[in-house]
Design a protein around this motif. Structure first.
Motif, PDB file in Angstrom:
ATOM      1  N   SER A   9       2.303   3.367  18.582  1.00  0.00           N
ATOM      2  CA  SER A   9       2.132   3.113  20.006  1.00  0.00           C
ATOM      3  C   SER A   9       3.246   2.175  20.455  1.00  0.00           C
ATOM      4  O   SER A   9       3.939   1.572  19.644  1.00  0.00           O
ATOM      5  CB  SER A   9       0.750   2.539  20.320  1.00  0.00           C
ATOM      6  OG  SER A   9       0.486   1.392  19.558  1.00  0.00           O
ATOM      7  N   ASN A  10       3.414   2.072  21.738  1.00  0.00           N
ATOM      8  CA  ASN A  10       4.508   1.298  22.303  1.00  0.00           C
ATOM      9  C   ASN A  10       4.241  -0.198  22.157  1.00  0.00           C
ATOM     10  O   ASN A  10       3.106  -0.639  22.363  1.00  0.00           O
ATOM     11  CB  ASN A  10       4.676   1.675  23.783  1.00  0.00           C
ATOM     12  CG  ASN A  10       6.031   1.329  24.307  1.00  0.00           C
ATOM     13  OD1 ASN A  10       6.345   0.150  24.476  1.00  0.00           O
ATOM     14  ND2 ASN A  10       6.843   2.337  24.563  1.00  0.00           N
ATOM     15  N   PRO A  13       2.552  -1.812  26.095  1.00  0.00           N
ATOM     16  CA  PRO A  13       1.637  -0.961  26.851  1.00  0.00           C
ATOM     17  C   PRO A  13       1.623  -1.355  28.328  1.00  0.00           C
ATOM     18  O   PRO A  13       1.107  -0.638  29.166  1.00  0.00           O
ATOM     19  CB  PRO A  13       0.288  -1.191  26.186  1.00  0.00           C
ATOM     20  CG  PRO A  13       0.413  -2.523  25.516  1.00  0.00           C
ATOM     21  CD  PRO A  13       1.864  -2.678  25.157  1.00  0.00           C
ATOM     22  N   SER A  14       2.217  -2.507  28.621  1.00  0.00           N
ATOM     23  CA  SER A  14       2.457  -2.970  29.989  1.00  0.00           C
ATOM     24  C   SER A  14       3.664  -3.906  29.894  1.00  0.00           C
ATOM     25  O   SER A  14       4.107  -4.247  28.801  1.00  0.00           O
ATOM     26  CB  SER A  14       1.235  -3.708  30.549  1.00  0.00           C
ATOM     27  OG  SER A  14       0.964  -4.871  29.798  1.00  0.00           O
ATOM     28  N   THR A 153       6.674   6.487  26.376  1.00  0.00           N
ATOM     29  CA  THR A 153       5.311   5.950  26.261  1.00  0.00           C
ATOM     30  C   THR A 153       5.195   4.514  26.776  1.00  0.00           C
ATOM     31  O   THR A 153       4.126   3.901  26.659  1.00  0.00           O
ATOM     32  CB  THR A 153       4.820   5.994  24.799  1.00  0.00           C
ATOM     33  OG1 THR A 153       5.699   5.203  23.983  1.00  0.00           O
ATOM     34  CG2 THR A 153       4.759   7.432  24.285  1.00  0.00           C
ATOM     35  N   ASN A 155       4.579   1.288  29.002  1.00  0.00           N
ATOM     36  CA  ASN A 155       3.554   0.962  30.000  1.00  0.00           C
ATOM     37  C   ASN A 155       2.357   1.906  29.924  1.00  0.00           C
ATOM     38  O   ASN A 155       1.750   2.241  30.933  1.00  0.00           O
ATOM     39  CB  ASN A 155       4.151   0.932  31.412  1.00  0.00           C
ATOM     40  CG  ASN A 155       5.142  -0.203  31.567  1.00  0.00           C
ATOM     41  OD1 ASN A 155       4.949  -1.293  31.039  1.00  0.00           O
ATOM     42  ND2 ASN A 155       6.219   0.058  32.281  1.00  0.00           N
ATOM     43  N   SER A 156       2.038   2.332  28.706  1.00  0.00           N
ATOM     44  CA  SER A 156       0.844   3.152  28.486  1.00  0.00           C
ATOM     45  C   SER A 156       0.270   2.796  27.122  1.00  0.00           C
ATOM     46  O   SER A 156       0.944   2.200  26.283  1.00  0.00           O
ATOM     47  CB  SER A 156       1.185   4.652  28.527  1.00  0.00           C
ATOM     48  OG  SER A 156       1.805   5.064  27.321  1.00  0.00           O
ATOM     49  N   ASP A 157      -0.976   3.174  26.912  1.00  0.00           N
ATOM     50  CA  ASP A 157      -1.597   2.939  25.610  1.00  0.00           C
ATOM     51  C   ASP A 157      -1.625   4.212  24.773  1.00  0.00           C
ATOM     52  O   ASP A 157      -2.459   4.382  23.890  1.00  0.00           O
ATOM     53  CB  ASP A 157      -2.995   2.338  25.773  1.00  0.00           C
ATOM     54  CG  ASP A 157      -3.914   3.220  26.601  1.00  0.00           C
ATOM     55  OD1 ASP A 157      -3.506   4.324  27.022  1.00  0.00           O
ATOM     56  OD2 ASP A 157      -5.063   2.792  26.848  1.00  0.00           O
ATOM     57  N   THR A 158      -0.669   5.104  25.030  1.00  0.00           N
ATOM     58  CA  THR A 158      -0.559   6.362  24.297  1.00  0.00           C
ATOM     59  C   THR A 158      -0.355   6.108  22.806  1.00  0.00           C
ATOM     60  O   THR A 158       0.461   5.270  22.419  1.00  0.00           O
ATOM     61  CB  THR A 158       0.638   7.185  24.832  1.00  0.00           C
ATOM     62  OG1 THR A 158       0.433   7.431  26.215  1.00  0.00           O
ATOM     63  CG2 THR A 158       0.802   8.492  24.084  1.00  0.00           C
TER      64      THR A 158
END
Length: 175
Positions: A9-10, A13-14, A153, A155-158
């Motif tokens: 994951s990134n 995430p934000s 990905t 700014n996402s919780d992908t």
């Protein structure tokens, strides 16, 4: 060796601002995988940096502001996946949580620290990834380029499964 898949994951995430360059761009040159395959992910000073994958810390250099230079500044964390067949390098961070040191286990999404500001350089996280063909210790380190995945990905919780083939070919991201 057989292929394996790791959920990634990134680290942002934000709070991600922009991509500032990926592997082989700008100052990201060989011979060291952790420089050549670096991804500069822009974010404001103080932005929270998260672990992109489950790992254990293998090397940690705490942030020493008196040692900062234009290229080397902030804390440095090297980590490897639980199977010791891929790893990552994070730098330009500060405020690493107390107790996080060599041997510490981190889970994807755990806080690793915050983006450090070192003027006049644009604030960013330097993150590099490596596949260790044959596993560590003694395996062959092959830097990997997942820059576009991290841009896509941000700014996402992908959560993206990434397959490493253990044959020197680029990893494959997606389900």
């Amino acid at each position: 060796m057989s292929a394996f898949t790791i959920d990634m994951s990134n680290p942002f995430p934000s709070e991600f601002a922009s991509g500032l360059g990926g592997p082989g761009m700008g100052g990201h040159q060989s011979p060291d995988w952790y420089i050549q395959y670096g991804m500069d992910l822009g974010a404001s000073a103080g932005s929270t940096v998260l672990a992109a994958f489950d790992a254990h810390i293998t090397k940690y250099s705490p942030h020493d502001p008196s040692a900062d230079t234009n290229k080397v500044y902030g804390a440095q964390l090297f980590m490897r996946a639980p199977n010791d067949m891929m790893g990552g390098f994070y730098t330009h961070i500060t405020n690493v949580p107390e107790g996080l040191t060599v041997g510490s286990q981190v889970s994807r999404g755990d806080v690793l620290g915050e983006v450090y500001e070192f003027a006049p350089t644009a604030t960013h996280l330097h993150l590099a990834l490596v596949e260790i063909i044959g596993g560590a210790p003694g395996g062959q380190y092959q830097g990997v380029d997942l820059y576009q995945l991290f841009l896509d990905t941000a700014n996402s919780d992908t959560v993206t499964p990434v397959t490493f083939n253990q044959d020197g070919s680029p990893p494959i991201s997606g389900s």
